[in-house]
Design an enzyme around this catalytic site. Structure first.
Site, PDB file in Angstrom:
ATOM      1  N   ASP A 306       0.824  -1.212   0.000  1.00 23.49           N
ATOM      2  CA  ASP A 306       0.000   0.000   0.000  1.00 23.49           C
ATOM      3  C   ASP A 306       0.853   1.255   0.000  1.00 23.49           C
ATOM      4  O   ASP A 306       0.324   2.360   0.067  1.00 23.49           O
ATOM      5  CB  ASP A 306      -0.919  -0.001   1.227  1.00 23.49           C
ATOM      6  CG  ASP A 306      -2.297   0.568   0.904  1.00 23.49           C
ATOM      7  OD1 ASP A 306      -2.632   0.701  -0.287  1.00 23.49           O
ATOM      8  OD2 ASP A 306      -3.030   0.889   1.853  1.00 23.49           O
ATOM      9  N   ASP A 450     -11.093  -6.698  11.314  1.00 23.78           N
ATOM     10  CA  ASP A 450     -11.063  -8.152  11.421  1.00 23.78           C
ATOM     11  C   ASP A 450     -12.243  -8.692  12.224  1.00 23.78           C
ATOM     12  O   ASP A 450     -12.993  -9.551  11.761  1.00 23.78           O
ATOM     13  CB  ASP A 450      -9.735  -8.610  12.020  1.00 23.78           C
ATOM     14  CG  ASP A 450      -9.271  -7.719  13.160  1.00 23.78           C
ATOM     15  OD1 ASP A 450     -10.109  -6.960  13.703  1.00 23.78           O
ATOM     16  OD2 ASP A 450      -8.086  -7.777  13.531  1.00 23.78           O
TER      17      ASP A 450
END
Length: 863
Positions: A306, A450
């Site tokens: 990223d 998550d």
């Protein structure tokens, strides 16, 4: 011994002068004092016990008085462990007899009651035959169960609400405590459930008493502060109950074997997201992933960069793995993963943080469940760390005591698995692509993407599993500030989920799934209640507010059993994963920092952003983190002021309040020691290794420049070096080139290196000239071995709550000593006269010789 004829009077009668007689008599007395010191008995005493703090000390002006005090102490109170007599011997023998009786009672209960009951429950019905219970109809069986439950609830309600006087309450407490002490060492699940029932009964009775009898409704200040404390206690009581439900029956899932036909195995995309981490951290993870045991045509490895860095692109091309980058960087890690999901097509998706190094058996142990259960969406494995976190490093506890995460990954997740509520933890996990696509990919609405993703999967009816065997290991946070920042993100994210996607509301979850998620989210709201507990006793000492409107004796009869039963049950259930009272230390460290973010997230869940936890950094020198420790210091000063006021009120206040002052002051002292432990953690220990060393015991071979081979044992390893013990090799010069031979399966690999230190048959070898292929082989021979982290699960000794409490207190005292060490020099100079005075006065105190202390400890620890 000199004859008495040489006394002063005898010398005078024989005509000796006065001065001569005094001089000779003085020498006689000196001889009487010194000559006995040459006797064998005295030398035997010196050799066996020493003279404690007086031996090996240079002469000091006060030594005659010190020797007199220490000598009288040893003569009057010298311990004789080899000849135990008197009251002490009777006490030791009585304790040993009681322990023997307790063990015999436990054995009898286990053999006569608990084991037959367990066999009865676990024996298949086909073996038991058609019993009376099976002959009853289904409706009658259900009615019987409901009647038993209602009767049990009525009895529990009676035990909770029935008012007792002092004597009855004391008898009730002793009865339940005795029962808990008897069953706590019994093996099996039933004793644990019984201890949980006793703890819940005592805690509910305490909370009922608090609500019904301890609020002062006639004073607005007392009532307001009392309700605040009661709300904090209610929160802790709720967390206690939810924790019991969550962890009462860990599943301990075993791996599902794969089919022998590899053509049936699913294809896997292994993704390693990264943002700004150094290539040195990512490289080891990629090299380990290349060695995972899986068909090469069914495994694709991708670096999700990223940060768009060219060095990562070049490294991916050299290593032969995929590289995916994006131009837009929305939603941080979740957006990075969702972008990669759109460009890949594997049936399963494995996700590893860039510092989590997988072992070769990861897919072998986790993928079988997906073939067995078509509705299985997630298999999570533990987050294991081979480097110490700030708490372990700063206190020197690495691999000696359980760290902060072991409770979650060792017990909580295993308990969640029982209720089909395993959480996705962002790494070291395997997920089904079709399940992720059904819920819209990784959740992006919160900073804990998550756990939110797992919640969405469970709402859609997907199953989850937890494999408690470590299949990867990573780097822990290096500094306390980074550690606290990571926990702030977790706390904010869980509060966001609780606000925008509350598990108690909506469809798709079972009752126990809702309770597991709610407990995880409420756990991160502990900041405000913990601050309340740290400040509550000051309400009485400083403001004279009766926040618990009850006599001190009655308070002890209710609060102590509640604390003791919960501590004893926690030690029985989770002693292997967290020592008792350490949870309060962790909460104290984080309380101030998570209180505000969680409250803001509950009111404005859209606020807050994802922050990447820094890994691979260094702590150049030992230092004290004054910025992080500032709240602890304020809390310590407030409690210290309260303790001073408590002493003054005990001496000069009303006699009727002395008991309450004593109890409250003990509470303040306990808070001070817990805060001191937090202060000790803020003293950052030096960390200058770029690559942490991992302790191990592996067979290895060393080849010297002449070609001679020597077998040895690999003691530790890191990314760029090893330590090996080789017998029969003389000390090698620094810079000597050698070769290290390690085996992986049936193959043996050779790694050239240079000796950088040699001592006592231990060689430290720096691996500087490894090629890319050799570096891959080295990582797969060390970090990526299938059994690399199994020895880290070695069972620890039985947890003792009292011993744990004393250890926490010792660390608390050490925290204030460290604070003194790092104080500004001008402040220490101002206090040095007082410190020197206290040290000088303490030098006169008598002490036991060290050998006697050790023997006494051995006496008590054998009981």
């Amino acid at each position: 011994m000199l004859s008495p004829a040489f006394s002063y009077a005898a010398l005078r009668r024989r005509g000796a002068g006065r001065v001569t007689a005094l001089w000779l008599t003085g020498w006689q007395l000196l001889a009487w004092l010194i000559l006995p010191l040459e006797q064998a008995n005295w030398h035997r005493l010196l050799k066996a016990r020493g003279l404690s703090h007086l031996e090996c000390q240079p002469p000091r002006p006060g030594d005659p008085l010190r020797y007199l005090i220490q000598g009288c102490w040893l003569l009057l109170f010298r311990p004789r462990p080899e000849r135990r007599t008197g009251v002490k011997a009777w006490l030791l023998e009585s304790l040993a007899w009681l322990r023997l009786q307790q063990e015999q009672l436990q054995s009898w209960l286990h053999n006569r009651l608990f084991r037959p009951l367990a066999d009865r429950v676990t024996t298949p019905r086909t073996v038991r035959g058609r019993t009376w219970w099976r002959k009853r109809g289904r409706s009658k069986r259900r009615l019987t169960i409901w009647l038993i439950l209602v009767l049990a609830l009525l009895l529990a309600l009676l035990g909770v609400t029935q008012p007792f006087d002092y004597t009855a309450q004391l008898f009730f407490v002793l009865l339940l405590w005795s029962l808990a002490m008897v069953v706590r060492r019994l093996s099996g699940r039933f004793p644990i459930l019984l201890m949980i029932a006793l703890s819940v009964l005592i805690s509910c009775r305490y909370l009922w008493w608090r609500y019904s009898s301890t609020l002062n409704w006639n004073d607005s200040l007392d009532l307001t502060l009392g309700l605040i404390l009661l709300a904090a206690e209610t929160y802790s009581w709720l967390i206690l109950l939810l924790g019991y439900v969550q962890t009462c029956w860990p599943l301990k899932r075993q791996p599902v074997p794969l089919s022998e036909d590899t053509r049936l195995w699913p294809s896997v995309d292994l993704m390693i997201p990264t943002y700004d981490e150094p290539l040195s951290v990512v490289r080891t993870t990629v090299y380990a992933a290349l060695g995972i045991d899986w068909p090469a045509d069914k495994l694709n490895i991708y670096i999700l960069d990223d940060g768009g860095r060219m060095e990562f692109r070049r490294f991916a091309d050299e290593a032969g793995v995929g590289y995916i980058a994006r131009t837009e960087h929305h939603h941080a890690k979740a957006g990075n993963l969702n972008h990669a999901l759109k460009q890949t097509s594997g049936e399963l998706v494995a996700i590893f943080d860039c510092d989590h190094v997988p072992v070769r058996s990861f897919l072998q142990l986790t993928a079988g469940g997906f073939l067995q259960d078509p509705r299985l969406a997630l298999v999570q494995t533990p987050h294991h760390f081979f480097s110490p976190d700030p708490v372990e490093r700063n206190l020197g506890l690495f691999r000696r005591t359980p760290n902060e995460g072991e409770l979650f990954y060792g017990l909580v997740q295993d308990g969640n698995d029982m209720w089909n509520a395993t959480f996705f933890c962002g790494s070291c996990a395997l997920l089904r692509r079709s399940a992720l696509e059904e819920v819209g990919g990784i959740a992006v609405d919160t900073v804990t993407e998550d756990a939110h993703t797992a919640l969405r999967l469970h709402r859609r009816g997907w199953n989850s599993a937890y494999m408690r065997i470590p299949q990867a290991a990573g780097l822990a946070t290096e500094s306390l500030s980074a550690h606290v920042g990571q926990r702030i993100r977790w706390a904010r994210g869980m509060a966001q989920i609780f606000r925008i996607d509350n598990p108690l509301l909506g469809k798709g979850l079972t009752l126990f799934q809702r309770l597991c998620y709610v407990n995880a989210m409420l756990h991160f709201l502990a900041g405000v209640p913990r601050l309340v507990f740290l400040l509550a006793p000051l309400a009485f000492l400083l403001l004279h507010a009766y926040i618990i409107y009850a006599p001190a004796t009655l308070l002890l009869l209710y609060v102590l059993p509640h604390m003791m039963h919960s501590s004893l049950t926690a030690a029985r259930m989770q002693g292997r994963y967290r020592q008792t009272f350490w949870g309060e230390v962790y909460e104290t460290v984080l309380a101030w920092y998570i209180a505000r973010p969680t409250m803001v997230a509950l009111l404005a869940p859209s606020r807050g952003k994802f922050n990447v936890t820094a890994k691979g950094g260094l702590v150049e020198q030992t230092q004290f983190d004054w910025r992080i420790a500032r709240p602890y210091l304020v809390l310590a000063l407030l409690n210290l002021a309260g303790l001073g006021v408590g002493v003054w009120r005990f001496m000069y206040g009303p006699a009727a309040e002395q008991g309450t002052v004593v109890v409250t002051s003990l509470w303040v002292l306990y808070n001070l020691l817990i805060i001191g432990a937090a202060v000790a953690i803020a003293a950052e220990a030096r960390q200058v290794r770029h690559s942490p060393r991992v302790s191990t015991r592996l067979p290895a071979t060393l080849r010297l420049p002449g070609g001679h081979l020597y077998s040895g044992v690999l003691l530790d390893y890191s990314d760029d070096g090893v330590a090996i013990r080789v017998r029969g090799v003389a000390s090698l010069a620094m810079g000597c080139e050698v070769s290290l031979l390690l085996r992986r399966g049936e193959r043996e690999h050779v790694f050239p290196g240079v000796v950088c230190r040699s001592h006592d048959n231990v060689l430290v070898i720096h691996l500087t000239k490894l090629s890319r292929e050799q570096r891959i082989d080295f990582v797969q021979c060390t970090f990526a071995r299938a059994d690399a982290w199994l020895n880290w699960l070695e069972p620890r000794g039985r947890e003792r709550p009292l011993q744990s409490l004393l250890e926490v207190f010792a660390i608390g005292i050490r925290g204030y000593a460290r604070l003194w060490q790092f104080m500004p020099r001008w402040l220490r100079l101002l206090c040095e006269p007082l410190q020197a005075l206290l040290h000088w006065l303490g030098s006169f105190l008598p002490r036991w010789p060290q050998a006697s202390v050790d023997s006494e400890k051995r006496e008590w620890t054998t009981l």
